[in-house]
Write an enzyme that holds these catalytic residues in place. Structure first.
Site, short mmCIF file in Angstrom:
data_model
loop_
_atom_site.label_atom_id
_atom_site.label_comp_id
_atom_site.label_asym_id
_atom_site.label_seq_id
_atom_site.Cartn_x
_atom_site.Cartn_y
_atom_site.Cartn_z
N HIS A 24 -3.46 -4.95 0.28
CA HIS A 24 -2.80 -5.51 1.47
C HIS A 24 -2.83 -7.04 1.40
O HIS A 24 -3.77 -7.66 1.93
CB HIS A 24 -3.52 -5.05 2.74
CG HIS A 24 -3.32 -3.61 3.04
ND1 HIS A 24 -2.28 -3.15 3.81
CD2 HIS A 24 -4.03 -2.52 2.67
CE1 HIS A 24 -2.35 -1.83 3.90
NE2 HIS A 24 -3.40 -1.42 3.23
N GLU A 51 -1.24 -9.13 3.04
CA GLU A 51 -1.05 -9.76 4.35
C GLU A 51 -2.36 -10.27 4.96
O GLU A 51 -2.36 -11.21 5.75
CB GLU A 51 -0.35 -8.80 5.33
CG GLU A 51 -1.12 -7.55 5.75
CD GLU A 51 -0.92 -6.35 4.84
OE1 GLU A 51 -0.59 -6.56 3.64
OE2 GLU A 51 -1.10 -5.20 5.30
N CYS A 93 0.83 -1.21 0.00
CA CYS A 93 0.00 0.00 0.00
C CYS A 93 0.87 1.26 0.00
O CYS A 93 1.44 1.60 -1.02
CB CYS A 93 -0.98 -0.04 1.17
SG CYS A 93 -2.40 1.02 0.90
N1 GLN Z 1 -1.88 6.73 3.00
C1 GLN Z 1 -2.02 5.98 1.79
C2 GLN Z 1 -3.39 6.14 1.16
O1 GLN Z 1 -4.33 6.54 1.80
C3 GLN Z 1 -1.72 4.51 2.02
C4 GLN Z 1 -2.71 3.82 2.89
C5 GLN Z 1 -2.23 2.51 3.42
O2 GLN Z 1 -1.04 2.20 3.42
N2 GLN Z 1 -3.12 1.71 3.91
O3 GLN Z 1 -3.57 5.87 -0.01
#
Ligand code: GLN
Length: 540
Positions: free
Chosen positions: A508, A510, A382
């Site tokens: 994600h 994970e 992410c």
């Molecule tokens: N801050 C980033 C976004 O909002 C990444 C978010 C995250 O890593 N979950 O896109």
């Protein structure tokens, strides 16, 4: 008909109730029953999505886009069952619903009270999940410790529910602590007795006790607990501290926990199939070597903030027959590139996980640059992918002012920008791009080979995305966009094919890793790291 098992905790918090609830779920699943777990959290936040990871640890995201308590991650991993928004209930969500109904006039002018309106809503959340999943067993864990003021409506709802369900249809398991006093050399049962008497004062007699302890509880003490707490002897179970959480189901199986539960719920026991789980634990206990993997983030003081990442690494380690040791790297310490070599010199792979806000970003960019320039296996998650794109734009494409508009609204090259659908979003709770979305993989890419398919579904939690205006330039400079949303509009995976493993995803991964089925991207990272470590003679 669904049978219900309520799990409460006493004496202290952090007893590992979530692991015990997940472990019992595993034992029932191993007998071929369908199981869902539910978590009731007494706090007033509507969900943990707006809470700081320092306060609450990781926010676990389900397929249906709910932002939930990290225990749901344990439940999913142990029972191999995908959960959703019905599986995490907070006081905030219960009260919000009741107050909305009151404002609509649904109560026809009646006085709205904790009993029966709040307790009815809690009971309807239990039945709502039953209706959705129709499980053989529903395990409901109540957050907090017996005696807390804020969990009282939940406890009262359980009391009512148990009566209404009838004998043999609902039981409660109370988890307590048996502390060891070094001065007298004894394990003490009194705090547990008190905790059970508090529970009884609320009208709940626990059927089973699970005693957390650092050492074996003598038979005499177990018998004392059974006598004073009115619990059958075979229902006083011991749960010792263990090296790996994955050992807990086996320790409880040895004491016939599921057998005791089934007898109380008047269900015939079945022979469990725990072979796979036993093999897993054997592999965890006897790895052929150790691999150190760095996690570079800003919440490194609280490992719970990245718990699914840590578990996913362990799963991949297990498959590759190595123990994964985590080295926590505070990204702010890498703000100066010169520190990177020293901080990253003894690790075999690096993960840059998700996160929010500008703090520690320059450090993450430096870590990624180091990984790219030194062929250190890298996985970005992410925010980690967004940083990989910024780093590539700055240091390979030469776009010095490249940044995300999350960190610099006036960035000269906004290679990461707010998603179009996010531009008019108001408020914070539950408003990100959340949950499972499909992603098409580029045939022949690393990601495609790892997954072994060209269409995947993964869980998301973000507001920002790669700015499509820069994709062509980045691609021409060697960054491959190997995963895109099926309409081709959103970049989901980037990779650098010439390196051993440099892959980053907007989603994600994970959240979908399972102990016996590590996620392909984590598996790929650890496999590449093992190969390198073997060629360097670090691993045999
Ligand atoms: N801050 C980033 C976004 O909002 C990444 C978010 C995250 O890593 N979950 O896109």
């Amino acid at each position: 008909m669904t049978k219900y098992i309520f799990i409460t905790g006493g004496v202290v918090s952090s007893l590992g109730k979530g692991i015990i609830a997940a472990s019992l779920g595993r034992l029932l699943r191993a007998r071929g029953f369908s199981v869902i777990n539910q978590k009731f959290d007494p706090y007033i936040n509507v969900d943990p999505g707006t809470m700081s990871p320092f306060q609450h640890g990781e926010v676990f995201v389900t397929d249906d886009g709910a932002e939930t308590d990290l225990d749901l991650g344990h439940y999913e991993r142990f029972t191999d069952t995908n959960l959703g928004k019905y599986n995490n209930v907070t006081s905030g969500s219960v009260y919000r619903h009741v107050i909305e109904k009151e404002r609509r006039g649904d109560y026809l002018g009646g006085t709205v009270q904790v009993i029966p309106h709040i307790t009815n809503e809690i009971k309807s959340r239990i039945l709502g999940a039953t209706k959705q999943f129709k499980p053989d067993f529903q395990l409901i864990e109540i957050g907090g410790t017996i005696g807390d003021i804020e969990s009282l409506p939940f406890i009262e709802a359980i009391r009512q529910f148990k009566v209404e369900a009838g004998i043999g249809n609902a039981i409660s398991v109370h988890t307590t602590l048996i502390p060891y006093l070094p001065t007298s050399g004894e394990l003490k049962t009194k705090p547990s007795q008190h905790s059970v008497s508090v529970l009884r004062s609320y009208g709940i007699q626990p059927e089973i006790l699970v005693c957390r302890t650092s050492r074996a509880i003598p038979k005499s003490e177990r018998e004392k607990l059974a006598l004073f707490c009115s619990v059958p002897k075979e229902a006083v179970l011991e749960c010792r501290d263990m090296k790996s959480i994955y050992e807990v189901p086996l320790a409880l199986e040895e004491q016939n926990m599921a057998g005791v539960v089934l007898k109380m719920l008047m269900v015939e026991d079945r022979v469990p199939d725990l072979e796979g789980w036993k093999n897993l634990v054997e592999k965890i206990k006897h790895p052929s070597g150790t691999l150190t993997v760095g996690i570079a983030g800003k919440y490194t003081k609280l490992s719970d903030a990245y718990i699914s990442v840590v578990e996913a690494l362990k799963h991949a380690g297990c498959k590759n027959d190595v123990k994964v040791e985590i080295k926590w790297i505070n990204s702010e310490e890498c703000n100066d590139y010169k520190n990177c070599r020293e901080l990253l010199k003894d690790i075999s792979a690096i993960v840059v996980p998700g996160g929010f806000g500008v703090r520690g970003i320059e450090g993450k960019l430096n870590v990624i640059r180091y990984a790219r320039e030194n062929n250190l296996p890298f996985l970005g998650l992410c925010l980690g992918m967004q940083c990989a794109v910024i780093e590539y734009a700055r240091n390979v494409l030469g776009l010095k002012g490249a940044n995300s508009t999350e960190f610099d609204e006036n960035a000269t090259y906004p290679v990461i920008d707010l998603m179009l659908e996010q531009k008019n979003v108001q408020g914070y709770g539950g408003t990100m791009r959340l949950g499972a979305y499909d992603c098409s993989l580029k045939v022949g890419s690393r990601a495609y080979k790892a997954y072994g398919t060209d269409l995947i579904s993964e869980r998301h939690r973000h507001r920002y995305e790669v700015n499509n205006e820069f994709i062509e330039r980045l691609f021409d400079a060697g960054l491959v966009f190997s995963g895109m949303s099926p309409d081709g509009m959103l970049a989901e995976i980037v990779e650098i094919p010439k390196l051993d493993w440099f892959v980053a995803s907007q989603f994600h991964p994970e959240f979908k890793s399972r102990p016996d089925r590590p996620h392909p991207l984590f598996d790929g990272l650890i496999e590449a790291a093992c190969k390198q470590a073997k060629s360097k003679g670090i691993l045999k």
